[in-house]
Design a protein around this motif. Structure first.
Motif, short mmCIF file in Angstrom:
data_model
loop_
_atom_site.label_atom_id
_atom_site.label_comp_id
_atom_site.label_asym_id
_atom_site.label_seq_id
_atom_site.Cartn_x
_atom_site.Cartn_y
_atom_site.Cartn_z
N GLU A 49 0.81 -1.21 0.00
CA GLU A 49 0.00 0.00 0.00
C GLU A 49 0.85 1.27 0.00
OE1 GLU A 49 -4.13 -0.48 1.86
OE2 GLU A 49 -2.88 -1.72 3.15
N LEU A 69 -1.98 3.92 -5.15
CA LEU A 69 -1.52 5.31 -5.09
C LEU A 69 -2.41 6.24 -5.90
CD1 LEU A 69 2.37 5.03 -5.38
CD2 LEU A 69 0.96 5.14 -3.32
N MET B 1 1.05 10.24 -1.66
CA MET B 1 0.16 9.13 -1.28
C MET B 1 0.83 8.17 -0.29
SD MET B 1 -2.87 9.33 -2.74
CE MET B 1 -3.58 7.69 -2.86
N PRO B 2 2.08 7.75 -0.59
CA PRO B 2 2.72 6.84 0.38
C PRO B 2 2.83 7.46 1.77
CG PRO B 2 3.95 6.87 -1.67
CD PRO B 2 2.93 7.95 -1.77
N MET B 4 0.73 9.37 3.20
CA MET B 4 -0.56 9.19 3.86
C MET B 4 -0.77 7.74 4.25
SD MET B 4 -3.23 11.79 2.04
CE MET B 4 -3.03 11.24 0.36
N ALA B 5 -0.37 6.83 3.37
CA ALA B 5 -0.53 5.41 3.67
C ALA B 5 0.28 5.01 4.90
CB ALA B 5 -0.11 4.55 2.48
N LEU B 6 1.43 5.67 5.07
CA LEU B 6 2.29 5.38 6.21
C LEU B 6 1.87 6.18 7.44
CD1 LEU B 6 5.74 5.40 4.39
CD2 LEU B 6 4.69 3.44 5.50
N GLU B 12 -5.78 18.05 5.69
CA GLU B 12 -7.21 18.29 5.84
C GLU B 12 -7.90 18.29 4.49
OE1 GLU B 12 -8.25 19.88 9.96
OE2 GLU B 12 -9.13 20.85 8.22
N THR B 13 -7.21 18.84 3.51
CA THR B 13 -7.81 18.98 2.18
C THR B 13 -6.80 18.57 1.13
OG1 THR B 13 -9.01 20.92 2.99
CG2 THR B 13 -8.97 20.58 0.61
N ILE B 14 -7.27 17.82 0.16
CA ILE B 14 -6.41 17.44 -0.95
C ILE B 14 -7.05 17.95 -2.23
CG2 ILE B 14 -5.51 15.50 -2.29
CD1 ILE B 14 -5.43 13.90 0.25
N ASP B 16 -6.69 17.65 -6.29
CA ASP B 16 -6.05 16.93 -7.39
C ASP B 16 -5.78 17.90 -8.54
OD1 ASP B 16 -7.22 14.46 -9.79
OD2 ASP B 16 -5.18 15.00 -9.21
N ILE B 70 5.18 3.59 -11.44
CA ILE B 70 5.19 4.87 -10.72
C ILE B 70 5.49 6.00 -11.69
CG2 ILE B 70 6.33 6.18 -8.91
CD1 ILE B 70 5.87 4.02 -7.24
N ASN B 72 4.74 6.26 -14.68
CA ASN B 72 3.59 6.55 -15.53
C ASN B 72 2.67 7.60 -14.92
OD1 ASN B 72 4.31 4.81 -17.58
ND2 ASN B 72 3.13 3.08 -16.79
N ARG B 73 2.73 7.80 -13.60
CA ARG B 73 1.86 8.76 -12.93
C ARG B 73 2.63 9.93 -12.30
NH1 ARG B 73 -3.14 9.57 -13.09
NH2 ARG B 73 -3.06 10.21 -10.94
#
Lengths: 169, 256
Positions: A49, A69, B1-2, B4-6, B12-14, B16, B70, B72-73
């Motif tokens: 993740e 992600l 993102m990682p 946040m995952a960790l 508070e706000t994201i 995109d 990775i 690619n994004r």
């Protein structure tokens, strides 16, 4: 304000494996989690993740991405392909057959991510480049040789495996 | 993102930025500056013929970013704004003396890369500002370049990394841009190193570079590597990067 956030929903129109879906999801749900829980497509696996293991790889508009992600809302209007979308009614996908024949899976956890990712490769590659690509997926069981064999056989069958270019120096 | 995952970041706000139009492009301007839009992905950069001609060090460094899924994004603007001290783009930006174009509530401004990175995950961006473009001066045909990373696994962030862009004249260094990353809170070009290398041959340069690098105190001690080990790695990557860049320039492999 806290209550509003808890009930926040965003609508997503997405085509997954050729089927159109209209979903109302929490903005914070990842593509991986939504595929698994909202669409019951549990073939896409969650390993780390964090984007490091590649088990969650799916195709978004034909490109391999780490679905853990991405947020589900980010695929609004797009095409997603998961492992479930590769086989046809009656037949396994060529690469799935290669994997079986080469014994390129044991526990199978990394397998969907690998297969979808390799299917998503859109150019000719050398063996070294195939190795580089596969190196982005963590497999604990096979030792990778059988995976490389299956990948090379599949790519070669599609005229996508090329020799190293001669050293120009 | 990682992050946040960790559970290391909980914004508070994201917002995109992926939907913003007109931020994905590569243009080589008349002034010789290659301009890359902030939403251009690493994969798009790798496939750009313009970049491979005008700034080949970029291609070599971007190839080392994570893995294909990775890349690619991942976007150049994202990488710059995120300012991971071990990432490739911040080091590239300072090595090549890039300019970072930023847009915010008070309009547009240009920040030279040397002033953009302030510390680990900290940049000169003010609240409400976003990166819109990076402008990279072209390197000349006399340049040789190299990126060297030491990582635990392919695709990892660098424990120690060096990037060198060198111009040679008659096999001696005429101009050197050398940056280090992964070693401290932000990428850096060591004071005095580049000036001391001017006029040196390959043998001379490799001989003195170790003594021109900061001592262990300058490096972050962490769970992956001690400061002493990082000081050692700094010397290793410095020698490899300078050596390879000089070889390339001498061999004339860079065909502009």
């Amino acid at each position: 304000m806290t209550d509003d956030r808890r009930h926040q929903r965003v609508s997503v129109s997405v085509t997954v494996n050729g089927f159109e879906h209209e979903l109302d999801v929490e903005p914070r749900i990842t593509l991986a989690d939504s595929l698994r829980s909202d669409l019951q497509l549990t073939g896409t696996h969650l390993g780390c993740e964090q984007g490091a293991c590649g088990a969650c790889t799916v195709l978004v508009d034909d490109l391999p991405v780490r679905s853990c992600l991405m947020f589900m809302f980010q695929v609004d209007g797009r095409n997603v392909t998961t492992i479930e979308g590769l086989a046809s009614e009656n037949e396994l996908h060529e690469l799935q057959r290669s994997f079986l024949q080469s014994r390129a899976l044991q526990c199978g956890f990394c397998t969907p991510g690998l297969i979808v990712g390799i299917v998503g490769l859109d150019r000719k590659l050398t063996k070294e480049e195939v190795r580089d690509y596969v190196g982005g997926h963590i497999c604990r069981c096979t030792g990778y040789d059988s995976i490389l064999k299956a990948a090379e056989e599949y790519l070669s069958g599609r005229q996508m495996l090329v020799e190293e270019p001669p050293d120009e120096s | 993102m990682p992050l946040m995952a960790l559970r290391l970041a909980a914004p508070e706000t994201i917002v995109d930025l992926g939907g913003l139009q007109g931020m994905t492009y590569v243009r080589v301007a008349d002034d010789g500056v290659t301009r890359i839009g902030a939403n251009t992905t690493q994969t798009q950069i790798l496939r750009s013929h313009e970049i491979s001609r005008a700034a080949p060090l970029v291609i070599e460094a971007v190839r080392l970013i994570a893995h294909e899924g990775i890349r690619n994004r991942s976007t150049v603007g994202g990488s710059l704004a995120h300012a991971d001290p071990a990432a490739e783009w911040p080091a590239l930006a300072i090595t090549l003396e890039a300019e970072i174009l930023v847009y915010g509530p008070r309009g547009e401004r240009t920040i030279p890369a040397a002033h953009f990175f302030e510390g680990p995950f900290m940049t000169a961006l003010q609240p409400g500002e976003l990166v819109t473009e990076i402008g990279i001066p072209c390197t000349s045909t006399r340049h040789g370049h190299s990126v060297v990373e030491v990582t635990q696994r392919a695709g990892d962030f660098a424990l120690a990394g060096a990037m060198a862009s060198l111009a040679l004249y008659e096999r001696q260094i005429e101009r050197a841009n050398i940056a280090f990353f992964g070693l401290a809170g932000k990428p850096f070009r060591p004071e005095g190193l580049e000036a001391a290398l001017i006029g040196k041959s390959r043998v001379e340069a490799l001989d003195i570079v170790g003594s021109l690098l900061p001592g262990a105190d300058a490096y972050t001690d962490d769970v992956h590597a001690s400061s002493e080990f990082k000081a050692h790695l700094a010397r290793v990557v410095a020698r490899r990067a300078i050596g390879t860049a000089m070889d390339q320039s001498i061999k004339g492999n860079y065909d502009g």
